[in-house]
Design an enzyme around this catalytic site. Structure first.
Site, PDB file in Angstrom:
ATOM      1  N   LYS A  36      13.970  33.493 -25.516  1.00 60.45           N
ATOM      2  CA  LYS A  36      12.552  33.710 -25.844  1.00 60.45           C
ATOM      3  C   LYS A  36      11.947  34.748 -24.901  1.00 60.45           C
ATOM      4  CE  LYS A  36      10.113  30.108 -27.383  1.00 60.45           C
ATOM      5  NZ  LYS A  36       9.332  28.889 -27.482  1.00 60.45           N
ATOM      6  N   CYS A 259       1.026  18.761 -33.936  1.00 61.38           N
ATOM      7  CA  CYS A 259       0.036  18.020 -33.137  1.00 61.38           C
ATOM      8  C   CYS A 259      -0.383  16.685 -33.753  1.00 61.38           C
ATOM      9  CB  CYS A 259      -1.196  18.881 -32.901  1.00 61.38           C
ATOM     10  SG  CYS A 259      -0.850  20.252 -31.791  1.00 61.38           S
ATOM     11  N   LYS A 319       1.206  24.467 -42.503  1.00 64.45           N
ATOM     12  CA  LYS A 319      -0.066  24.985 -43.016  1.00 64.45           C
ATOM     13  C   LYS A 319       0.049  26.499 -43.128  1.00 64.45           C
ATOM     14  CE  LYS A 319      -2.683  25.347 -38.752  1.00 64.45           C
ATOM     15  NZ  LYS A 319      -3.981  25.073 -38.199  1.00 64.45           N
TER      16      LYS A 319
HETATM   17  P1  NAD Z   1       6.097  24.944 -28.072  1.00 63.21           P
HETATM   18  O1  NAD Z   1       7.260  24.071 -28.314  1.00 63.21           O
HETATM   19  O2  NAD Z   1       5.779  26.046 -29.024  1.00 63.21           O
HETATM   20  O3  NAD Z   1       6.235  25.610 -26.629  1.00 63.21           O
HETATM   21  C1  NAD Z   1       6.607  24.909 -25.490  1.00 63.21           C
HETATM   22  C2  NAD Z   1       7.398  25.851 -24.598  1.00 63.21           C
HETATM   23  O4  NAD Z   1       7.643  25.202 -23.346  1.00 63.21           O
HETATM   24  C3  NAD Z   1       8.774  26.217 -25.173  1.00 63.21           C
HETATM   25  O5  NAD Z   1       8.892  27.614 -25.246  1.00 63.21           O
HETATM   26  C4  NAD Z   1       9.758  25.614 -24.173  1.00 63.21           C
HETATM   27  O6  NAD Z   1      10.934  26.398 -24.000  1.00 63.21           O
HETATM   28  C5  NAD Z   1       8.926  25.623 -22.901  1.00 63.21           C
HETATM   29  N1  NAD Z   1       9.397  24.724 -21.859  1.00 63.21           N
HETATM   30  C6  NAD Z   1       9.907  23.471 -21.990  1.00 63.21           C
HETATM   31  N2  NAD Z   1      10.239  22.981 -20.782  1.00 63.21           N
HETATM   32  C7  NAD Z   1       9.943  23.944 -19.876  1.00 63.21           C
HETATM   33  C8  NAD Z   1      10.046  24.027 -18.461  1.00 63.21           C
HETATM   34  N3  NAD Z   1      10.540  23.039 -17.729  1.00 63.21           N
HETATM   35  N4  NAD Z   1       9.646  25.158 -17.850  1.00 63.21           N
HETATM   36  C9  NAD Z   1       9.146  26.207 -18.573  1.00 63.21           C
HETATM   37  N5  NAD Z   1       9.025  26.189 -19.903  1.00 63.21           N
HETATM   38  C10 NAD Z   1       9.413  25.061 -20.551  1.00 63.21           C
HETATM   39  O7  NAD Z   1       4.845  23.987 -27.915  1.00 63.21           O
HETATM   40  P2  NAD Z   1       3.314  24.295 -28.274  1.00 63.21           P
HETATM   41  O8  NAD Z   1       3.090  24.141 -29.716  1.00 63.21           O
HETATM   42  O9  NAD Z   1       2.892  25.544 -27.583  1.00 63.21           O
HETATM   43  O10 NAD Z   1       2.607  23.056 -27.571  1.00 63.21           O
HETATM   44  C11 NAD Z   1       2.520  22.951 -26.180  1.00 63.21           C
HETATM   45  C12 NAD Z   1       1.569  21.815 -25.844  1.00 63.21           C
HETATM   46  O11 NAD Z   1       0.265  22.125 -26.314  1.00 63.21           O
HETATM   47  C13 NAD Z   1       1.945  20.482 -26.494  1.00 63.21           C
HETATM   48  O12 NAD Z   1       1.608  19.442 -25.605  1.00 63.21           O
HETATM   49  C14 NAD Z   1       1.057  20.436 -27.708  1.00 63.21           C
HETATM   50  O13 NAD Z   1       0.772  19.108 -28.131  1.00 63.21           O
HETATM   51  C15 NAD Z   1      -0.191  21.104 -27.210  1.00 63.21           C
HETATM   52  N6  NAD Z   1      -0.988  21.750 -28.253  1.00 63.21           N
HETATM   53  C16 NAD Z   1      -0.378  22.460 -29.239  1.00 63.21           C
HETATM   54  C17 NAD Z   1      -1.150  23.073 -30.218  1.00 63.21           C
HETATM   55  C18 NAD Z   1      -0.496  23.848 -31.326  1.00 63.21           C
HETATM   56  O14 NAD Z   1      -1.179  24.158 -32.301  1.00 63.21           O
HETATM   57  N7  NAD Z   1       0.766  24.165 -31.261  1.00 63.21           N
HETATM   58  C19 NAD Z   1      -2.555  22.969 -30.183  1.00 63.21           C
HETATM   59  C20 NAD Z   1      -3.139  22.262 -29.151  1.00 63.21           C
HETATM   60  C21 NAD Z   1      -2.351  21.654 -28.189  1.00 63.21           C
END
Ligand code: NAD
Length: 449
Positions: A36, A259, A319
């Site tokens: 990534k 989510c 969506k």
């Molecule tokens: P995602 O899976 O797209 O991204 C998470 C990233 O974290 C991945 O790229 C993964 O490789 C990385 N990661 C995992 N462990 C790691 C570590 N130890 N060190 C560094 N990087 C690491 O997730 P997302 O959709 O961005 O969601 C992230 C958080 O935000 C979640 O808790 C989610 O509930 C919350 N959230 C998401 C949304 C959404 O629409 N996607 C909206 C609001 C809140």
């Protein structure tokens, strides 16, 4: 200007990093996923999110945004560190905090100067204490932990991040909360500063409430189906009431994505282990599952037997305007249809790559017309804008049987009937179908008594 590190470069982390860089901060986005980071460093986008690529490119070109896999490189110079890693659903329904724990343990090892650690991921109530404990065990460097839940929606992440309805900050150290609030000051949004547990709960309660609105209107849609009312008109009539609001009142196949499903389950889990009886949350989850089953039942009713039938799905992403397939309703619907012996083909404008991996037995098509070719039924799953302009007559001509199930109440029943479709949607009377007689409604009411 602040020096910011964002840990986790997914949908939330990349948006957060790019937007803060765009506001003039110096941002390092850190991720353990080497592929990534290599792609992002090479100028390639890793997610489909309208408008984000331009902001990333601009910030990189201005020297304010960079990408790394190295904690040693990213952490020491940062004043504010956002933790934006994934918190997926654990086996029992709880939020899996292992990614957060690993990220925070790594961060703590490289903390050399005082810093503010911001919990941006959605984390269960009490997580700020957990994060504090992990860091405290690893280092004597002073730090503060601030909870700052994210409310952006995939598909409009850039807009949501830059035009938030509110910024929520939870902290036991008011100065740390003010410092993080200053990062958001250029956005001019109302800021709610509260204690950490309340901040963590605001996120869960908000998502649970929105999911409840959708399940509520879906329950109303089921009643509309049996009584001859039109749920879209009902939702319009309800939504104009300022106390209710029109958002999240679209009946359909229900909520999915990265989510709502996991967050509602996690809140239900938290409530249960604390001795509460979260019956509303449980009903909200159950109604949502019923909606997937409902469209499969509609397909069965229309086709008689699903064995050997070819069903085309329009849209697969959870969506429109995203390629995200996490907990997408399409996955469950495909599984249910295949279980009954149907052959599935599908088209999605953005989620094809994820679908190929997640749904190997689904034939992916290059466009809606190829999806319709010789299909016994079409099922609209994701209401992509490009489906609005679809040539209905061409679609109809391509099909073996003219059955169209609209899982999002996206089309006008009259236009669909005119195009020759046998059209079914959610909670709306079919055009040409005999309206329910008053005496039938009364009979229903008597039966319910
Ligand atoms: P995602 O899976 O797209 O991204 C998470 C990233 O974290 C991945 O790229 C993964 O490789 C990385 N990661 C995992 N462990 C790691 C570590 N130890 N060190 C560094 N990087 C690491 O997730 P997302 O959709 O961005 O969601 C992230 C958080 O935000 C979640 O808790 C989610 O509930 C919350 N959230 C998401 C949304 C959404 O629409 N996607 C909206 C609001 C809140």
């Amino acid at each position: 200007m602040a020096r910011v590190c964002v840990i986790g470069t997914g949908y939330v982390g990349l948006t957060t990093g790019a937007c803060f860089a765009n506001l003039g901060n110096e941002v390092t986005c850190l991720d353990v996923d080497e592929q990534k980071i290599a792609r992002l460093a090479a100028g390639e986008m890793t997610i489909y999110e309208p408008g984000l690529e331009e902001v990333v490119q601009r910030s990189v070109a201005a020297g304010r945004l960079r990408f790394t896999t190295s904690y040693a490189e990213a952490v020491p110079g940062a004043e504010i560190l956002f933790v934006a890693v994934n918190t997926p659903q654990g086996a029992g329904g709880h939020a899996d905090m292992s990614y957060v724990e690993r990220a925070v343990a790594m961060l703590a090892q490289h903390l050399i100067f005082p810093a503010i650690v911001v919990n941006k991921s959605t984390m269960p109530i009490g997580s700020a204490d957990l994060v504090t404990d992990i860091i405290r065990r690893a280092t004597s460097v002073p730090f503060a932990v601030v909870s700052n839940p994210e409310f952006l929606r995939e598909g409009s992440a850039l807009h949501d991040f830059t035009h938030p309805d509110r910024v929520v900050l939870g902290a036991s150290d008011p100065a740390a909360a003010e410092r993080v609030a200053a990062l958001y000051a250029p956005l001019g949004a109302p800021v709610v500063i509260t204690d950490v547990r309340t901040s963590e709960m605001i996120k869960y309660a908000s998502n649970a409430f929105l999911a409840t609105k959708i399940s509520f209107i879906n329950e109303i849609a089921q009643i509309c189906d049996r009584t001859g009312a039109d749920v879209r008109e009902v939702a319009r009539g309800m939504g104009l009431d300022a106390r209710i609001g029109s958002g999240f009142l679209n009946a359909g196949i229900g909520w999915g994505g990265s989510c709502f499903p996991k967050d509602v389950r996690a809140l239900e889990y938290m409530a249960s282990i604390h001795g509460c009886h979260p019956q509303l949350l449980r009903a909200v989850i159950e109604i949502n599952r019923d909606q997937r089953i409902h469209v499969v039942r509609q397909a069965r009713e229309a086709l008689g037997d699903l064995r050997g039938a070819t069903i085309g799905l329009l849209g697969l992403a959870f969506k429109p305007n995203t390629d995200d397939m996490r907990d997408a309703p399409s996955c469950e619907i495909v599984e249910l249809l295949q279980h009954e012996g149907a052959r599935i083909r599908a088209y999605d404008p953005a989620a094809g790559a994820h679908a190929a991996r997640l749904l190997p037995d689904v034939e992916l098509c290059p466009d809606p017309y190829a999806t319709a070719a010789d299909a016994d039924a079409l099922l609209l799953v994701t209401e992509w804008n490009e489906f609005k302009q679809i040539d209905l007559a061409r679609l109809r001509r391509a099909m073996r049987r003219p059955i169209f199930i609209d899982g999002r109440n996206f089309y006008d029943p009259k236009a669909m009937a005119e195009a020759g479709f046998e059209y079914r949607s959610i909670g709306r009377p079919a055009v040409g179908r005999r309206s329910v007689r008053r005496d039938e409604v009364e009979a229903n009411a008597l039966a319910a008594d």
